[in-house]
Design an enzyme around this catalytic site. Structure first.
Site, PDB file in Angstrom:
ATOM      1  N   SER A 127      31.441  53.733 -31.028  1.00 27.88           N
ATOM      2  CA  SER A 127      32.015  53.729 -32.279  1.00 27.88           C
ATOM      3  C   SER A 127      32.637  55.178 -32.637  1.00 27.88           C
ATOM      4  O   SER A 127      33.929  54.726 -32.315  1.00 27.88           O
ATOM      5  CB  SER A 127      30.372  54.521 -33.526  1.00 27.88           C
ATOM      6  OG  SER A 127      30.769  54.257 -34.149  1.00 27.88           O
ATOM      7  N   GLU A 162      28.424  43.926 -35.876  1.00 25.97           N
ATOM      8  CA  GLU A 162      28.403  45.704 -36.781  1.00 25.97           C
ATOM      9  C   GLU A 162      28.603  45.595 -38.065  1.00 25.97           C
ATOM     10  O   GLU A 162      28.196  47.040 -38.094  1.00 25.97           O
ATOM     11  CB  GLU A 162      30.423  45.548 -35.866  1.00 25.97           C
ATOM     12  CG  GLU A 162      30.719  45.637 -35.148  1.00 25.97           C
ATOM     13  CD  GLU A 162      30.280  46.789 -33.617  1.00 25.97           C
ATOM     14  OE1 GLU A 162      29.585  47.249 -34.015  1.00 25.97           O
ATOM     15  OE2 GLU A 162      30.684  46.987 -33.124  1.00 25.97           O
ATOM     16  N   HIS A 175      25.640  47.437 -34.973  1.00 32.01           N
ATOM     17  CA  HIS A 175      26.351  47.865 -34.569  1.00 32.01           C
ATOM     18  C   HIS A 175      25.692  49.298 -33.619  1.00 32.01           C
ATOM     19  O   HIS A 175      23.938  49.814 -34.156  1.00 32.01           O
ATOM     20  CB  HIS A 175      26.971  49.061 -35.696  1.00 32.01           C
ATOM     21  CG  HIS A 175      27.981  49.711 -35.337  1.00 32.01           C
ATOM     22  ND1 HIS A 175      29.190  50.024 -34.982  1.00 32.01           N
ATOM     23  CD2 HIS A 175      28.224  51.698 -36.056  1.00 32.01           C
ATOM     24  CE1 HIS A 175      29.707  51.134 -34.464  1.00 32.01           C
ATOM     25  NE2 HIS A 175      29.046  52.447 -35.340  1.00 32.01           N
TER      26      HIS A 175
END
Length: 545
Positions: free
Chosen positions: A192, A325, A448
């Site tokens: 991320s 995600e 995610h």
């Protein structure tokens, strides 16, 4: 404790402790936690570029994790942390001796939208990676305004958080051999915002030579949320919210350096405007392009320009995503039936203004997008998975696929792409969402950050634990072998995988699907939808729609 746990680094001696992994072979390893790598960025050093760590006399305890940097904790939702937070942790399976060989080093950059997170073991326990005979370094860097506020001048040029990471990488070069790590074999990896950070280091001349390989998970610095275009303006807005209206940068800096850290954390998200939120800029202070000549500049050209011109480190890269995600949005914003009805009636409100759609054809483009994702159906719980895909494309897949193509086109170094599709029990976000939303809602796919549960041991009460002999355990072994084999050799094809992970080239786009089993797939993840976006965004391709 034996003197074997005392290591002499350039700045002084540190005392660590021997620990035993709680999984697999119960392997012993050494842990050194809370080693300073820069001077505490407090007082007049708040917002400034990091300064060299001072030496100390005697033996400094490195027996417990450091405090996190000031932030609103992602799980506890409380403001926690201390500005004296620039510390790192070293985990090593073996301290060096005359007969030992230095081991590959993996330096982890945590995620958290550049606004929260840490390198600590609540999410990043070293146990799984210690089984694979590498040295692991995790670290804290300044987040939010403390790390990314900018006045675009010599006093505060910006990107202090990225420069913190840079300082930690320099510390690794100086000291990691003393922990059994090879400074000439360092892999930088992150997820991320941490993955975007890794990508920024690939672009920055200041990071050249500090690492040999890179792993970018679920991010690219070309993602819309990873770059701020009006950093100075936002800094002045923060000052106004906290009580000072001025046009003088020096006056503003002096004021902000005296504001309690708690007030800054609580106020920084108030700087986000309605336009920011529509433009998927969910976090107020993130990396920005620095004004050339203002101090030691980390980034002075737009990331997309750097990619297009080939201004990046030509080293082996692994890059990939999870299958869903966009599910992260369900955690950031409470979703209800009423909320979906509002979105369905105003679909144009969730199409970012800054994504690059031509103004003269915006209305038609919005219609095409709604039809692509939802067909003739409304946005609702029934079409949740399509809604998740929409935001997954905007927030992650567009940028990641663009990055893969740019590196494949111009770099001669190996490039490996993947999609993580295994749905097990160790995905933190998926488990949180199951507690937030009622049963029956379609939360299929890998959310995610849920791949992290198969790389790091996560130590959060209430989450499922690893069952010996389970499919989760098999996936952990497989994934950590690939990640560490890449760190050791630049090639993730560890023995016994059962499939050859092929590299991407200019003429062949492909990726490894990492599920219960693994297979190579032609193209890039979610390429059909991404290509639709690319045609919308590129006027020269519009006629192909």
């Amino acid at each position: 404790m034996s003197t074997d746990c005392i290591v002499h680094v350039v700045q002084g001696a540190v005392k660590g402790q021997q620990k035993v992994s709680s999984v697999f072979s119960k392997k012993k390893f050494y842990a050194f936690q809370g080693i300073p790598y820069a001077k505490p960025p407090v007082g007049l050093l708040r917002f400034k570029d990091p300064q060299q760590c001072e030496s100390w006399s005697g033996v400094r305890d490195a027996l417990s994790e450091p405090e996190i940097c000031p932030q609103k904790h992602i799980i506890l939702r409380e403001v926690l942390g201390n500005e004296d937070c620039l510390y790192l942790n070293v985990y090593t399976p073996q301290l060096p001796n005359e007969a030992s060989t230095l081991k590959a080093v993996m330096v982890w950059i945590h995620g958290g939208g550049f606004s929260f997170g840490s390198g600590n073991t609540d999410l990043h326990g070293p146990d799984y990676l210690m089984e694979q005979d590498v040295v692991l370094v995790t670290l804290n860097y300044r987040v939010g305004a403390f790390g990314f506020l900018s006045l675009e001048n010599n006093d505060v040029p910006g990107n202090a958080g990225l420069k913190d990471q840079l300082m930690a990488l320099r510390w690794v070069q100086q000291n990691i051999a003393r922990f059994g790590g090879d400074p000439n074999n360092v892999t930088l990896f992150g997820e991320s915002a941490g993955g975007a950070s890794v990508h920024y280091h690939l672009l920055s001349p200041l990071s050249k030579g500090l690492f040999k390989r890179a792993i970018i998970q679920s991010a690219s610095c070309t993602n819309q949320w990873a770059l701020l275009s009006n950093a100075k303006e936002r800094t002045f807005r923060l000052g106004e919210i906290l009580g000072l209206q001025t046009e003088n940068p020096g006056e503003l800096l002096k004021f902000l350096q005296q504001v309690p850290s708690l007030d800054i954390v609580n106020s920084q998200f108030k700087t986000l405007t309605s336009v920011d939120k529509r433009n998927t800029l969910a976090f107020p202070f993130v990396p920005s392009i620095e004004v050339p000549g203002t101090g030691h500049n980390f980034l002075t050209i737009h990331p997309k320009t750097a990619l297009r011109q080939g201004h990046f480190a030509h080293i082996p890269i692994m890059i990939g995503v999870t299958s869903k995600e966009g599910m992260v949005l369900l955690n950031d914003i409470p979703h209800t039936t009423e909320y979906f009805k509002v979105l369905d009636s105003n679909f144009e409100r969730i199409v970012p203004l800054n994504i690059g759609l031509p103004n003269d054809s915006m209305e038609r483009a919005v219609e095409k997008l709604k039809h692509l994702y939802f067909g003739d159906k409304s946005i609702s719980w029934e079409t949740l998975t399509h809604y998740i895909d929409f935001f997954g494309d905007i927030l992650f897949y567009l940028g990641v696929n663009e990055t893969v193509k740019a590196h494949a086109k111009l770099s001669k170094a190996p490039l490996y792409c993947y999609e993580f599709t295994y749905e097990g029990n160790l995905g933190m976000l998926k488990n949180v969402l199951k507690m937030k939303y009622p049963e029956g809602i379609d939360l299929s796919g890998v959310a995610h950050a849920d791949d992290l549960g198969y790389i790091f041991k996560q130590n959060i009460p209430g989450l499922p634990t690893l069952e010996p002999g389970s499919e989760d355990e098999k996936v952990i072994t497989r994934v950590t072998k690939m990640w560490t084999e890449f760190a050791k050799t630049g090639n993730p094809n560890a023995p016994g995988l059962g499939v050859k992970w092929e590299s991407v080239s200019r003429n062949k786009l492909c990726y490894l699907e990492i599920g219960k089993s693994m297979k190579m797939v032609n193209g890039l993840p979610h390429s059909k939808r991404v290509e639709f976006w690319e045609k919308l965004l590129n006027p020269a391709l519009k006629e192909k729609l």
